[in-house]
Design an enzyme around this catalytic site. Structure first.
Site, mmCIF file in Angstrom:
data_model
loop_
_atom_site.group_PDB
_atom_site.id
_atom_site.type_symbol
_atom_site.label_atom_id
_atom_site.label_comp_id
_atom_site.label_asym_id
_atom_site.label_seq_id
_atom_site.Cartn_x
_atom_site.Cartn_y
_atom_site.Cartn_z
ATOM 1 N N ASP A 1 3.867 10.752 0.299
ATOM 2 C CA ASP A 1 4.083 9.386 0.765
ATOM 3 C C ASP A 1 5.416 8.808 0.275
ATOM 4 O O ASP A 1 5.917 9.239 -0.744
ATOM 5 C CB ASP A 1 2.905 8.491 0.337
ATOM 6 C CG ASP A 1 2.700 8.422 -1.172
ATOM 7 O OD1 ASP A 1 2.623 9.490 -1.814
ATOM 8 O OD2 ASP A 1 2.616 7.308 -1.704
ATOM 9 N N HIS B 1 7.345 7.937 -3.275
ATOM 10 C CA HIS B 1 6.488 8.695 -4.190
ATOM 11 C C HIS B 1 6.815 10.189 -4.067
ATOM 12 O O HIS B 1 6.829 10.912 -5.064
ATOM 13 C CB HIS B 1 5.031 8.410 -3.850
ATOM 14 C CG HIS B 1 4.076 8.730 -4.948
ATOM 15 N ND1 HIS B 1 2.725 8.634 -4.779
ATOM 16 C CD2 HIS B 1 4.252 9.149 -6.225
ATOM 17 C CE1 HIS B 1 2.116 8.967 -5.907
ATOM 18 N NE2 HIS B 1 3.021 9.296 -6.796
ATOM 19 N N HIS C 1 5.141 3.635 -1.969
ATOM 20 C CA HIS C 1 3.988 4.492 -1.716
ATOM 21 C C HIS C 1 3.365 4.115 -0.373
ATOM 22 O O HIS C 1 3.699 3.096 0.219
ATOM 23 C CB HIS C 1 2.902 4.246 -2.774
ATOM 24 C CG HIS C 1 3.305 4.478 -4.176
ATOM 25 N ND1 HIS C 1 2.990 5.637 -4.843
ATOM 26 C CD2 HIS C 1 3.950 3.687 -5.075
ATOM 27 C CE1 HIS C 1 3.433 5.547 -6.096
ATOM 28 N NE2 HIS C 1 4.016 4.383 -6.260
ATOM 29 N N GLU D 1 2.808 -0.330 -2.912
ATOM 30 C CA GLU D 1 2.024 0.408 -1.919
ATOM 31 C C GLU D 1 2.119 -0.285 -0.565
ATOM 32 O O GLU D 1 1.964 -1.508 -0.480
ATOM 33 C CB GLU D 1 0.544 0.457 -2.320
ATOM 34 C CG GLU D 1 0.240 1.305 -3.523
ATOM 35 C CD GLU D 1 0.079 2.789 -3.210
ATOM 36 O OE1 GLU D 1 0.297 3.204 -2.053
ATOM 37 O OE2 GLU D 1 -0.279 3.529 -4.147
#
Length: 192
Positions: free
Chosen positions: A173, A163, A42, A124
């Site tokens: 993303d 993602h 992400h 992330e």
């Protein structure tokens, strides 16, 4: 800080040693017998387009001050998390043990299977769709993926998605500036 789920995790597989640990309440048990089988990449920045400041960690810990920035009022009520955040300098912070379900994917599908949170690890990267990621982030991401794959054998070499791949049309993303070829090269160097 000791995790409230310490009794259900295995430290040598659940916590990435270089990462700082900050517990997120936005997690729960995976379905019975389910192990991680996919890594989802992400990108996030808070406020959008700004880096640093600790706001992503605040979001993942339900501590984001809605008055600190106009955008925070929109997202402050979300209950989301990821297993790990890698900042622009390549520093990792882990919020959820890998054996538990982080709330990162939302409505999602991978290879015909829905509910990717059930069987994935969410990572992330601090970034946006408009900005290239840093060399330090690629190195840190590859090292962590190598470490995770060595401990979770159900995650195959092709079990890596953005993602946007698992939620097309809903998410973009890690975006067009994420260099998948560079990540593959870094992963090759980690495994060599």
């Amino acid at each position: 800080m000791k995790s409230p789920h310490a009794e259900t995790v295995t430290p040598d597989r659940d916590w990435y040693p270089p990462a700082q640990r900050l517990d997120s309440p936005n997690q729960d048990e995976r379905p019975p017998g389910q192990q991680p089988e996919l890594i989802v990449v992400h990108a996030i920045s808070l406020p959008p387009g700004e880096f640093g400041g600790g706001h992503v960690a605040e979001l993942f810990q339900n501590r984001l001050d809605p008055d600190a920035h106009p955008y925070f009022a929109e997202v402050g009520g979300l209950r989301v998390s990821a297993h790990v955040l890698i900042d622009r300098e390549g520093q990792a912070t882990q919020f959820v043990p890998f054996s538990r379900r982080a709330w990162h994917a939302g409505v999602s599908r991978w290879q015909g299977r829905e509910r990717c949170n059930d069987f994935s690890i969410g990572i992330e990267l601090e970034g946006t769709d408009e900005d290239p990621f840093t060399p330090a982030q690629y190195v840190a991401l590859a090292q962590m993926i190598g470490w995770v794959r060595a401990r979770w054998p159900d995650i195959g070499p092709d079990a890596l998605a953005g993602h946007s791949d698992i939620a097309p049309g809903r998410k973009t993303d890690p975006g067009p500036h994420f260099d998948w070829a560079r990540l593959r090269q870094e992963l090759h160097e980690v495994s060599a």
